[in-house]
Write a protein that holds these residues in place. Sequence first.
Motif: not given
Length: 443
Positions: A37-39, A70-72, A108-110, A167-168
């Motif tokens: 989201d932040a990205g 980098v955490p979710q 993490t996340m994508p 994570e996905g």
Amino acid sequence: MNQAQLQQMAQVVLDQNWNGQFTKPAPSLYPHQWNWDAGFIAIGNAYDNFGRAMAEMRHLFSAQWKNGLVPQIVFGDDPQARYFPGPGFWQAHRSAQAPEHIQTSGITMPPVHGFVLWKMYEVAADKAQAKAFLKEMYPKVLALHRYLYDYRDPEEEGLVYIRHPWEGGTDNSPIWDRTLSRMQIDRDQLPAYERKDLQKPKAAEHRPTQEDYDRYVYLVDLFRQHDYDDQKIYEECPFLIQDPLFNGILSWSNEALIQIGSLIGEDITEPMQWHELTVWSMNEKLWDEDRGIYNAFDLRAGEIIPVHTSSGLIPLCGEVPTQEQAEAMLRTLESPAFGGKDSGILLCPTYSMEAKDINYKKYWRGPVWINLNWLLYHGLMRYDMTEMADRIRKHSLELLSRHGFYEYFDPRRPAEGEIGCGTDQFSWSAALCLDFLQGEMSG
């Protein structure tokens, strides 16, 4: 609503969700900072508030683990924020790799951050400022990618696995169903928990099921029992999946690291090797010639997952397919499975419309998501498939202008009932609306 009004309303959403440190994905349902989201939010802010876009990314990476993860979720300090699972449930402090000054989740996340940084640089008015920011962030994103290839690619294939549906980024995607159903869970042994996402009317209709959540919680409990040790988790975790969305995004960010590194004078050998291997392995292992789409692979079961969602189209954004493969993917997008030739369908449903269990209001099981449309749009543009790309952008803007900045949308244009689903005032819907509008105005 005209474009100027839509742009203004999108900016209001971002302004209202900004808390001085980061942008909440939504006012109440998601009160902390989420990774991808932040990205996406940073991209929206980069046009008119570059300082805030930089602050967004800096705050996220301030919570980077020592091993590069980098955490979710990066948890804020608002005492009124109610969310499950919170920091007390994750217990990330069990890991010696976790940061000591801030609380995070343990997954993490994508990895969108590489192409987010490059996009920020491209749209920046002050290129000197933007280049300095790239120099600051480059080693941090490089460390994240190094973590993924060192700890999440056990066969050294260039294909990274995820170990939790969260994570996905596509929590209850049908891709995960078979793997999750194999998990043997004793509900009496699960930690006690209370969901916070079912408080709105019709929330249960839109959100993952209780059975889904039991499995999500089971996996988190497994991770914390192993103190977030990657090797121990790999040996025991029943959920190890090479996801085409995650790896397609990784490919695009690898490419962006090559561009950034070249611009700022860094050695780009490492990201070039990652990029080449990931593209090759995705085509060797995950490409489905018959269906014109990329599949996921279940590492634990040792088998392809033949479930077709829009995640399998996302590798377009990382320029993973050849031109011939991309043309096959376009035919898939135009087929009845994804409604590309159906004037009554708003692109792009997240699950094959030929699937008997498609649910157009259920989170990642059929609705349109603006972020996946945005990724798909940019992927199509890379292959000069401008007609379909323009349709996806216009459909996205139609949803946002007519129905508001919802989390996701029913693609069927129903004559009655709601089209916007999930929470409203959703930040990435607003942020990516701003980017889509730039394409509209320049197109």
